[in-house]
Design an enzyme around this catalytic site. Structure first.
Site, PDB file in Angstrom:
ATOM      1  N   ARG A  16       0.821  -1.215   0.000  1.00 21.67           N
ATOM      2  CA  ARG A  16       0.000   0.000   0.000  1.00 21.67           C
ATOM      3  C   ARG A  16       0.857   1.267   0.000  1.00 21.67           C
ATOM      4  O   ARG A  16       0.622   2.178  -0.795  1.00 21.67           O
ATOM      5  CB  ARG A  16      -0.929   0.010   1.221  1.00 21.67           C
ATOM      6  CG  ARG A  16      -1.951  -1.103   1.284  1.00 21.67           C
ATOM      7  CD  ARG A  16      -2.843  -1.161   0.070  1.00 21.67           C
ATOM      8  NE  ARG A  16      -3.506   0.111  -0.204  1.00 21.67           N
ATOM      9  CZ  ARG A  16      -3.977   0.476  -1.405  1.00 21.67           C
ATOM     10  NH1 ARG A  16      -3.820  -0.316  -2.456  1.00 21.67           N
ATOM     11  NH2 ARG A  16      -4.597   1.628  -1.566  1.00 21.67           N
ATOM     12  N   ILE A  17       1.834   1.355   0.880  1.00 21.10           N
ATOM     13  CA  ILE A  17       2.635   2.574   0.960  1.00 21.10           C
ATOM     14  C   ILE A  17       3.595   2.670  -0.213  1.00 21.10           C
ATOM     15  O   ILE A  17       3.737   3.740  -0.822  1.00 21.10           O
ATOM     16  CB  ILE A  17       3.391   2.646   2.298  1.00 21.10           C
ATOM     17  CG1 ILE A  17       2.398   2.682   3.470  1.00 21.10           C
ATOM     18  CG2 ILE A  17       4.305   3.875   2.343  1.00 21.10           C
ATOM     19  CD1 ILE A  17       1.413   3.849   3.414  1.00 21.10           C
ATOM     20  N   SER A  24       4.789   6.697  11.977  1.00 20.00           N
ATOM     21  CA  SER A  24       3.589   6.042  11.444  1.00 20.00           C
ATOM     22  C   SER A  24       2.615   7.086  10.932  1.00 20.00           C
ATOM     23  O   SER A  24       2.755   8.283  11.207  1.00 20.00           O
ATOM     24  CB  SER A  24       2.907   5.204  12.539  1.00 20.00           C
ATOM     25  OG  SER A  24       2.334   6.060  13.519  1.00 20.00           O
ATOM     26  N   CYS A  25       1.601   6.631  10.213  1.00 21.27           N
ATOM     27  CA  CYS A  25       0.594   7.566   9.701  1.00 21.27           C
ATOM     28  C   CYS A  25      -0.135   8.260  10.841  1.00 21.27           C
ATOM     29  O   CYS A  25      -0.393   9.474  10.781  1.00 21.27           O
ATOM     30  CB  CYS A  25      -0.397   6.835   8.795  1.00 21.27           C
ATOM     31  SG  CYS A  25      -1.260   5.445   9.592  1.00 21.27           S
ATOM     32  N   THR A  26      -0.448   7.517  11.907  1.00 20.97           N
ATOM     33  CA  THR A  26      -1.174   8.123  13.021  1.00 20.97           C
ATOM     34  C   THR A  26      -0.282   9.061  13.826  1.00 20.97           C
ATOM     35  O   THR A  26      -0.749  10.098  14.310  1.00 20.97           O
ATOM     36  CB  THR A  26      -1.772   7.037  13.931  1.00 20.97           C
ATOM     37  OG1 THR A  26      -0.765   6.071  14.255  1.00 20.97           O
ATOM     38  CG2 THR A  26      -2.933   6.342  13.251  1.00 20.97           C
ATOM     39  N   ARG A  28      -8.670 -10.327  15.763  1.00 17.46           N
ATOM     40  CA  ARG A  28      -8.426 -10.224  14.322  1.00 17.46           C
ATOM     41  C   ARG A  28      -8.701 -11.533  13.587  1.00 17.46           C
ATOM     42  O   ARG A  28      -8.402 -11.652  12.396  1.00 17.46           O
ATOM     43  CB  ARG A  28      -7.004  -9.716  14.068  1.00 17.46           C
ATOM     44  CG  ARG A  28      -6.935  -8.203  14.137  1.00 17.46           C
ATOM     45  CD  ARG A  28      -5.567  -7.664  13.810  1.00 17.46           C
ATOM     46  NE  ARG A  28      -4.696  -7.694  14.978  1.00 17.46           N
ATOM     47  CZ  ARG A  28      -3.451  -7.256  14.994  1.00 17.46           C
ATOM     48  NH1 ARG A  28      -2.902  -6.782  13.884  1.00 17.46           N
ATOM     49  NH2 ARG A  28      -2.726  -7.293  16.097  1.00 17.46           N
ATOM     50  N   THR A  35      -2.127  -0.792  20.017  1.00 15.55           N
ATOM     51  CA  THR A  35      -1.453   0.325  19.363  1.00 15.55           C
ATOM     52  C   THR A  35      -0.273   0.775  20.210  1.00 15.55           C
ATOM     53  O   THR A  35      -0.332   0.723  21.446  1.00 15.55           O
ATOM     54  CB  THR A  35      -2.407   1.509  19.128  1.00 15.55           C
ATOM     55  OG1 THR A  35      -1.678   2.595  18.545  1.00 15.55           O
ATOM     56  CG2 THR A  35      -3.036   1.994  20.427  1.00 15.55           C
ATOM     57  N   LYS A  36       0.774   1.212  19.550  1.00 14.10           N
ATOM     58  CA  LYS A  36       1.947   1.764  20.225  1.00 14.10           C
ATOM     59  C   LYS A  36       2.013   3.277  20.055  1.00 14.10           C
ATOM     60  O   LYS A  36       3.068   3.886  20.186  1.00 14.10           O
ATOM     61  CB  LYS A  36       3.215   1.109  19.679  1.00 14.10           C
ATOM     62  CG  LYS A  36       3.292  -0.390  19.954  1.00 14.10           C
ATOM     63  CD  LYS A  36       4.568  -0.998  19.393  1.00 14.10           C
ATOM     64  CE  LYS A  36       4.619  -2.503  19.683  1.00 14.10           C
ATOM     65  NZ  LYS A  36       5.846  -3.121  19.109  1.00 14.10           N
ATOM     66  N   ASN A  41      -4.635   7.770   5.782  1.00 13.11           N
ATOM     67  CA  ASN A  41      -3.497   7.058   6.346  1.00 13.11           C
ATOM     68  C   ASN A  41      -2.564   6.481   5.290  1.00 13.11           C
ATOM     69  O   ASN A  41      -1.438   6.100   5.607  1.00 13.11           O
ATOM     70  CB  ASN A  41      -3.968   5.944   7.290  1.00 13.11           C
ATOM     71  CG  ASN A  41      -5.114   5.130   6.743  1.00 13.11           C
ATOM     72  OD1 ASN A  41      -6.270   5.541   6.852  1.00 13.11           O
ATOM     73  ND2 ASN A  41      -4.807   3.987   6.145  1.00 13.11           N
TER      74      ASN A  41
END
EC number: 1.2.1.72
Length: 339
Positions: A12-13, A154-156, A200, A213-214, A318
């Site tokens: 994706r990226i 990261s994106c976030t 998941r 999440t980190k 994102n």
């Protein structure tokens, strides 16, 4: 000079980096000389041209033997499993963009360097011993020529760090919580299937799914003073792109919601132009698809409780926003290294 880039991992990226390079008109500054991807070249070409989230790529894409053509530009295609076997020296690679999502340690970066690359930029958070972690628009001016192995976070993290900085500089943050409302990702299941994370195992299109999440660690990496004073949770939702972040912070100075919005709006028009955007339109997530900003503040959702508790809602694409920051950071690394 033109920065010679190789991409390791064409998911994706990786694909969005190539699209963003051509759509943003920066081909005079960056040229992609090679892509290493284990998938077959025909599939790479097809997924670059046709994308469910971002539509058809405007450039002609074709594949011939071990080359991928975008317009008239030839990009060498590699299928190497071993980082040590990559021909970066032969290809004169200045910066490797490692977009695998798998590699992120100093050892992995050094393997790219040993193969002949001058610099490495990971498209995800890396280990603590990397030379730098960059959120473009906030700390890229701290890059130095000797920084060889860098993470683009990261994106976030790219989405929320600029907003946290603005609020902290203006009002003094005491503590905060973050909830990431993230679109589904490739590590989820189409239908129920086995996964080490039992949540998941469930079909991504049918549930809102809490995940680890980190992000809190990512925040304290940039703001060590917030250690043990920021917490984060994340959920995945049944959309394929665009993320919203609910940020709540307690601040030292009393403030009103309209003052918070004015601060963020001025930043979007000024010092953070191109990185942060601001809107008061009645928009939904799909409206931010293909938006190149790291963060878009939704002013209609800003709330202040008791003069010291601020809640904001921040959107980001994102994929697309982060891919554009990969290009920005690449140029920033090259500027300090090769001038």
């Amino acid at each position: 000079m033109t920065v010679r880039v190789a991409i390791n991992g064409f998911g994706r990226i990786g694909r969005n980096v190539v699209r963003a390079l051509y759509e943003s008109g920066r081909r005079a500054e960056i040229t992609v000389v090679a892509i290493n991807e284990l998938a077959d070249a025909a599939g790479m070409a097809h997924l670059l041209k046709y994308d469910t989230s971002h539509g058809r790529f405007a450039w002609e894409v074709r594949q011939e033997r071990d080359q991928l053509f975008v317009g008239d530009d030839a990009i060498r295609v590699l299928h190497e499993h071993s980082l040590q076997s990559l021909p970066w020296r032969e290809l004169g690679v200045d910066v490797v963009l490692d977009c695998t999502g798998v590699y992120g340690s100093r050892e992995h970066g050094e393997a790219h360097i040993a193969a002949g690359a001058k610099k490495v930029l990971f498209s995800h958070p890396g280990s603590n011993d990397l030379d730098a972690t960059v959120v473009y628009g906030v700390n890229q001016d701290q890059l130095r020529a000797e920084h060889r192995i860098v993470s683009n976070a990261s994106c976030t993290t790219n989405c929320i760090i600029p907003v946290i900085k603005l609020l902290d500089d203006a009002y003094g943050i005491e503590s905060g919580t973050v909830t990431t409302i993230h679109s589904a990702m490739h590590d989820q299941q189409v239908i129920d299937a086995y996964h080490p994370d039992l949540r998941r195992t469930r079909a991504a299109s049918q549930s809102i799914i809490p995940v680890d999440t980190k992000l809190a660690a990512g925040i304290t990496r940039f703001f060590p003073q917030f250690n043990d004073r920021f917490e984060a949770i994340a959920v995945r939702v049944p959309t394929i792109n665009v993320t919203a972040i609910d940020l709540s912070v307690t601040v030292k100075k009393p403030v009103k919601a309209n003052e918070v919005n004015l601060l963020l709006q001025k930043a979007a028009q000024g010092a953070f132009h191109g990185i942060v955007d601001y809107t008061e339109l009645p928009l939904v997530s799909v409206d931010f698809n293909h938006d190149p900003h790291s963060a878009i503040v939704d002013g209609t959702q800003t709330r202040v409780s008791g003069a010291h508790l601020i809640k904001t809602l921040v959107w980001c694409d994102n994929e697309w926003g982060f891919a554009n920051r990969m290009l920005d950071t690449t140029l920033a690394m090259a500027t300090v290294a090769f001038r």
